[in-house]
Design an enzyme around this catalytic site. Sequence first.
Site, PDB file in Angstrom:
ATOM      1  N   ARG A  96       0.824  -1.197   0.000  1.00  0.00           N
ATOM      2  CA  ARG A  96       0.000   0.000   0.000  1.00  0.00           C
ATOM      3  C   ARG A  96       0.859   1.248   0.000  1.00  0.00           C
ATOM      4  NH1 ARG A  96      -3.958   0.246   4.899  1.00  0.00           N
ATOM      5  NH2 ARG A  96      -1.939   0.433   5.905  1.00  0.00           N
ATOM      6  N   THR A  97       1.391   1.593  -1.153  1.00  0.00           N
ATOM      7  CA  THR A  97       2.121   2.858  -1.214  1.00  0.00           C
ATOM      8  C   THR A  97       1.122   3.993  -1.383  1.00  0.00           C
ATOM      9  OG1 THR A  97       2.396   2.597  -3.587  1.00  0.00           O
ATOM     10  CG2 THR A  97       4.130   1.779  -2.186  1.00  0.00           C
ATOM     11  N   GLN A  98       1.599   5.206  -1.328  1.00  0.00           N
ATOM     12  CA  GLN A  98       0.669   6.329  -1.245  1.00  0.00           C
ATOM     13  C   GLN A  98       1.082   7.455  -2.166  1.00  0.00           C
ATOM     14  OE1 GLN A  98       1.571   7.443   2.647  1.00  0.00           O
ATOM     15  NE2 GLN A  98       0.779   5.618   3.596  1.00  0.00           N
TER      16      GLN A  98
END
Lengths: 240, 216
Positions: free
Chosen positions: A17-19
């Site tokens: 879950r990168t942002q």
Amino acid sequence: MKLLDSTDSGNSSSIERTQYPYVTGTSVIGIKYKDGILMAADMGASYGSTLRYKSVERVKPVGKHSLIGASGEISDFQEILRSLDELILYDNMWDDGNSLGPKEVHNYLTRMMYNRRNKFDPLWNSLVLGGVKNGQKYLGMVSMIGVHFEDNHVATGFGNHLARPILRDEWHENLTFEDGVKLLEKCMRVLLYRDRSAVNKLQIAKITEEGVTVSQPYALKTFWNFNAFQNPTVGAEGSW
Amino acid sequence: MTKQHQNWSPYDNNGGTCVAIAGADYCVVAADTRMSTGYRAVGCISPFTGAVRQKLGMLRVISHLGMFGGELGRADKSLMASSGFQADVRALQKVLAARHLIYQHQHNKQMSCPAMAQLLSNTLYYKRFFPYYAFNVLGGLDTEGKGCVFTYDAVGSYERVGYSSQGSGATLITPFLDNQLKSPSPLLLPAKGDKLEIVVINADGIRREYMELRKD
């Protein structure tokens, strides 16, 4: 004594879950001077290319001995401040006369950033941590993937490119407070001219053995009547 | 949940070069102290466990794995020099230091260099599917007092060699060592960076020296 981890609440379905950052602060600059550390940051927080918020404090004291400055995602900075608050609280609750110094806080921040990076869910910040304890001055930086180091002068974001060359030339040991502020203002002025996310409202924070002082917000004088600004396209017709 | 930001990488290359050379009864380990990201020099690495240094150019990546008891001298058997991604290097140093401390508590002695070599390999392979981006050389004295050097890749394959170099300058240094070390010879390294840190281990203990390097 279990410190709360905000990612503890069982969200194991999203392993990766990168942002994107949404509301971001720009550069922070920190320098060591004779009595301690000086740190400067403007009070802007951008929402993409909009300069949305103009009274955001991006430099905050931590415990008795440290200052933290952050660039990057503001909400992540607020979460970091909450974690640090908890850290300092538990430290105080020991009530043993000891208190966490800047080195310890820097190490804690490094571990926190590195651990989030390991989960592919980084805190999208570059942090500057400075302080004085028992006469020892300390100034360090941590990036969002956990790269960390200490130095006599540090800068995040655009400050790395625009401010550090100035600091490399003009910083020296035992700067007085006045000279330190002048040096920081020189760097902040360059950033104001050249960084599109900079706003002309800044705070300079100082930490010494005696404690922390964060200045009132103020603006830098700028000069836009340089010849080079007058007819900027004279050397490249058709440009803008 | 879909991935949102493909451009983010959990790795960075902070550069650096390390070298180690084994002798009959000594071992020399060296590494530069500059850290960089992209084409920018950023700073000098924070100190390894135990020591506090005021100057720039602190011990970049040479983790002194025997340091924990506060003892110097005969007790210290291994030295690890690492280059690559600094955050991973630091985490690796901490993991090994902690494991070494536990070993000392459990066995009432320091780990030998060959034992540490195996531990480093296992630690690296443990993260085979999300590696430590660290390129290591381990130097020290083996159980017979002879110099030994172990060289590693990022996922833990290792071998014992007479000399080795890893990191950004390795391609320049290795041919040079190949040429010079057909027979033992004094340590001469082409390098760049702020400083060169040289550590010599022999029966008398550990000695540390610094040399200034070209600053470009």
